[in-house]
Design an enzyme around this catalytic site. Structure first.
Site, short mmCIF file in Angstrom:
data_model
loop_
_atom_site.label_atom_id
_atom_site.label_comp_id
_atom_site.label_asym_id
_atom_site.label_seq_id
_atom_site.Cartn_x
_atom_site.Cartn_y
_atom_site.Cartn_z
N SER A 113 4.17 2.44 6.90
CA SER A 113 5.09 3.57 6.93
C SER A 113 5.34 4.08 8.34
O SER A 113 5.78 3.35 9.21
CB SER A 113 4.55 4.67 6.01
OG SER A 113 5.50 5.69 5.87
N HIS A 114 4.97 5.33 8.59
CA HIS A 114 5.25 5.98 9.86
C HIS A 114 4.14 5.77 10.88
O HIS A 114 4.21 6.28 11.99
CB HIS A 114 5.42 7.48 9.60
CG HIS A 114 4.28 8.00 8.78
ND1 HIS A 114 4.17 7.73 7.43
CD2 HIS A 114 3.19 8.69 9.12
CE1 HIS A 114 3.05 8.26 6.98
NE2 HIS A 114 2.44 8.85 7.98
N ASP A 277 11.82 6.81 9.00
CA ASP A 277 10.53 6.35 9.50
C ASP A 277 10.43 4.83 9.51
O ASP A 277 11.41 4.12 9.28
CB ASP A 277 9.39 6.96 8.68
CG ASP A 277 9.29 6.34 7.30
OD1 ASP A 277 10.33 5.95 6.76
OD2 ASP A 277 8.17 6.24 6.77
N ASP A 279 9.37 2.45 7.56
CA ASP A 279 9.81 1.63 6.44
C ASP A 279 11.01 2.24 5.71
O ASP A 279 11.40 1.76 4.64
CB ASP A 279 8.67 1.40 5.45
CG ASP A 279 8.14 2.69 4.86
OD1 ASP A 279 8.19 3.73 5.55
OD2 ASP A 279 7.68 2.67 3.71
N ASP A 281 11.60 5.19 4.19
CA ASP A 281 11.57 6.05 3.01
C ASP A 281 11.53 7.54 3.35
O ASP A 281 11.77 8.38 2.50
CB ASP A 281 10.43 5.66 2.04
CG ASP A 281 9.06 5.70 2.68
OD1 ASP A 281 8.97 6.01 3.89
OD2 ASP A 281 8.08 5.41 1.97
N ARG A 282 11.23 7.88 4.61
CA ARG A 282 11.21 9.30 4.99
C ARG A 282 12.51 9.70 5.67
O ARG A 282 13.25 8.84 6.17
CB ARG A 282 10.07 9.58 5.97
CG ARG A 282 8.71 9.38 5.36
CD ARG A 282 7.63 9.82 6.32
NE ARG A 282 6.35 9.78 5.61
CZ ARG A 282 5.27 10.44 5.97
NH1 ARG A 282 5.28 11.19 7.06
NH2 ARG A 282 4.17 10.36 5.26
N LYS A 376 10.61 7.15 -2.38
CA LYS A 376 11.45 8.09 -1.65
C LYS A 376 12.40 7.27 -0.79
O LYS A 376 12.17 6.09 -0.54
CB LYS A 376 10.60 9.04 -0.81
CG LYS A 376 9.65 8.37 0.14
CD LYS A 376 8.62 9.38 0.62
CE LYS A 376 7.61 8.70 1.53
NZ LYS A 376 6.25 9.18 1.29
C1 G1P Z 1 1.01 11.25 3.52
C2 G1P Z 1 1.84 12.40 3.02
C3 G1P Z 1 2.27 12.14 1.60
C4 G1P Z 1 2.98 10.82 1.48
C5 G1P Z 1 2.12 9.73 2.07
C6 G1P Z 1 2.86 8.39 2.11
O1 G1P Z 1 -0.16 11.14 2.75
O2 G1P Z 1 1.13 13.61 3.11
O3 G1P Z 1 3.09 13.20 1.18
O4 G1P Z 1 3.27 10.51 0.15
O5 G1P Z 1 1.75 10.06 3.41
O6 G1P Z 1 4.02 8.45 2.88
P1 G1P Z 1 -1.59 11.71 3.22
O7 G1P Z 1 -1.87 11.13 4.58
O8 G1P Z 1 -1.40 13.20 3.33
O9 G1P Z 1 -2.55 11.30 2.16
ZN ZN Z 2 7.37 5.55 4.98
#
Ligand code: G1P
Ligand code: ZN
Length: 543
Positions: A113-114, A277, A279, A281-282, A376
């Site tokens: 992800s990010h 982000d 991938d 999705d954000r 998302k």
């Molecule tokens: C974090 C975000 C959560 C999101 C997840 C995946 O998780 O808080 O809302 O779904 O990344 O993108 P966390 O690190 O808080 O467990």
């Molecule tokens: Zn992501």
């Protein structure tokens, strides 16, 4: 082509977290690490024989190698077909769409992800089920269990499959169908949104910038925003996906996407800006001079979704993760919509979407989406905003002001304390949990505690239960503090403190959120003892 069975042993810690298995890239590159986990996925879902999967990732370092390994393992495990994005690329929402549209047996998404990418960054592998969504707890638990018993994995000895361009290839008896990563996704967006209206808005002089942060959405945003909707060439910046995201941290928030925020607060600001982000999705949404919090964005999208053709029907309900602000609850109450609060993580929305109980969902962590896929979707949120702006012909700031005037403003911020000692952080949460009963009625500065709970969720569709999902303290007057530990980090622990305060007085809707939240911040620290226990007086990241 030869299929080899390699003897292996369980590797500790292959436990999927909030969103798949995330580890340092070099951990994933250790001998058997990736192979063990992928075989565990196949074993946990009753094998791969005869099945069809989708495969793609966000293009980070090791994406290409991992994709080849997974293809050879899928072939060796008897899969019939793997649909893979050209170059091994698929944004997470595009993968979710393909899993659904092609009625597959699920998909494997390569992404952290990010989180930063590169050899010293992070990597991740996530399994999505045939509904297109992240595997629910039952499945991730089975994968983890399989990883603890594994004794062998199967892989085909073969050359790399050519993934450069669309077309069908074979790997032993398995078909590898390489698809353009963007085409099906763009079609879906065309079905949901009024592209003509957005095109007219842009022709009439509306300007925008989209920052792809050198991650996977670059090609999607260029194809849709510039080519299909007519935004000026160069409106999409940092559009080329790079294995290390250009050394950046591809998280679309005011800290990591600072240049975009600075642009929007300055004299050269276009009408609208957004970022996505690693991938895809954000999302982050900005107007000229205004940053829209993800929680507010969910509320505004809920109030205005009917302006887009794909949502002209009545919304069946909305869902937010528990730490997300309650701004959307106010819209739901006013419109008579069911509103669900789920634990953090997109996987908890899947059942609500599948059961037709929710149309829109969102998380405070820059995640917004709908029942069009089961993830998302960053670009989707951008397009819904653009569709609303095209229909209302008001500025983002104007839309926000009207929204707050109608529903009140839920001032909101998240404070992250990163890389804290895991034992100290867990101890702090445990101690909080232990004293919940004593908190109601106690006063901390200007605020009196109303309720204190250890959030647990019973899924209304299948009755499954998730406990210990965060400590929630509500105060009189509509303020709230939530404490939880991150489930996606790869270094130490991250404490997240979510702060919220409702304001309805018409002359108090325009404050700096950190000022408006100061009493809640002080109360949260007094209750949890963050400074004393973690040795941190200020958060590392404020969103
Ligand atoms: C974090 C975000 C959560 C999101 C997840 C995946 O998780 O808080 O809302 O779904 O990344 O993108 P966390 O690190 O808080 O467990
Ligand atoms: Zn992501």
């Amino acid at each position: 082509m030869q299929i080899t069975t390699h003897a292996t042993q369980p590797i500790d810690g292959q436990k999927p977290g909030t969103s798949g298995l995330r580890k340092k890239t070099r951990v994933f590159m250790e001998p058997h690490y990736l192979e063990n986990f992928v075989q565990s996925i196949f074993d946990a879902i009753g094998g791969a024989a005869g099945k069809t999967f989708v495969l793609g990732g966000d293009g980070r370092y090791f994406n290409d190698r991992a994709a080849q390994v997974i293809l050879r393992m899928a072939a060796a495990n008897g899969a019939a077909r793997v649909i893979v994005g050209a170059g091994g690329l698929l944004s997470t929402p595009a993968a979710s769409n393909l899993i659904r549209k092609r009625s597959t047996d699920g998909g494997i998404i390569l992404s952290a992800s990010h989180n930063p990418g590169g050899h010293d960054g992070d990597f991740g592998v996530k399994f999505n089920t045939p509904n297109g969504g992240p595997a629910p707890e039952g499945v991730t638990g089975a994968i983890h269990a399989a990883s603890g018993r594994i004794s062998q994995y199967r892989i085909m000895e073969a050359q790399d499959v050519d993934l450069a361009s669309p077309g069908e290839r074979t790997l032993g008896a398995m078909t590898v169908e390489v698809v353009d990563p963007v085409t099906d996704y763009r079609r879906l967006m065309e079905e949901l949104f009024d592209f003509d209206a957005i095109r007219r808005l842009i022709t009439d002089g509306f300007t925008l910038r989209f920052d792809a942060m050198h991650a996977v959405t670059g090609p999607y945003a260029k194809a849709i925003l510039e080519d299909a909707l007519g935004a000026a060439a160069g409106s999409v910046v940092n559009a080329r996906p790079l294995p290390d995201f250009g050394g950046g941290h591809p998280d679309p928030n005011p800290v990591r996407a600072r240049p975009l925020v600075d642009l929007m607060m300055g004299p050269e600001a276009p009408d609208f800006a957004a970022a996505s982000d690693g991938d895809g999705d954000r999302n982050m949404i900005l107007g000229r001079g205004v940053y829209v919090t993800p929680s507010d964005s969910l509320a505004v999208l809920t109030a205005n979704a009917h302006l887009a053709p794909g949502y002209a029907r009545d919304l069946v309900g909305v869902a937010r993760s528990m730490p997300t602000s309650r701004a959307v609850d106010r819209v739901a109450a006013a419109r008579g919509l069911n509103c669900y609060a789920t634990p953090t993580g997109w996987k908890f929305f899947g059942n609500l979407l599948d059961a037709g109980r929710a149309t829109l969902c969102g998380e405070e962590s820059a995640g917004t989406g709908s029942d069009h896929v089961r993830e998302k979707d960053g670009l989707w949120a951008v397009l819904l905003w653009l569709n609303i702006l095209a229909a209302r012909r008001e500025s983002v700031e104007g839309i926000m002001r009207r929204h707050w005037a109608e529903f009140g403003r839920n001032y909101y911020s998240r404070h992250d304390f990163e890389g804290v000692d895991a034992g100290a952080a867990t101890g702090m949460i445990d101690d909080l949990r232990a004293c919940l009963d004593e908190l109601p009625g106690r006063r901390f500065g200007a605020l009196t505690v109303e309720t204190a709970e250890d959030f647990a969720y019973t899924d209304p569709v299948d009755g499954s239960r998730a406990a210990h999902q965060g400590i929630v303290i509500t105060f009189d007057g509509g303020a709230r503090a939530v404490f939880r530990l991150s489930g996606t980090g790869t270094d130490g622990a991250t404490l997240r403190v979510y702060l919220e305060r409702l304001e309805t007085a018409p002359d108090a809707l325009d404050h700096d959120p950190q000022d408006a939240l100061a009493p809640v911040v002080a109360a949260a620290d007094a209750i949890a003892g963050i400074a004393a226990r973690l040795g941190r007086t200020r958060p590392d990241v404020v969103t």
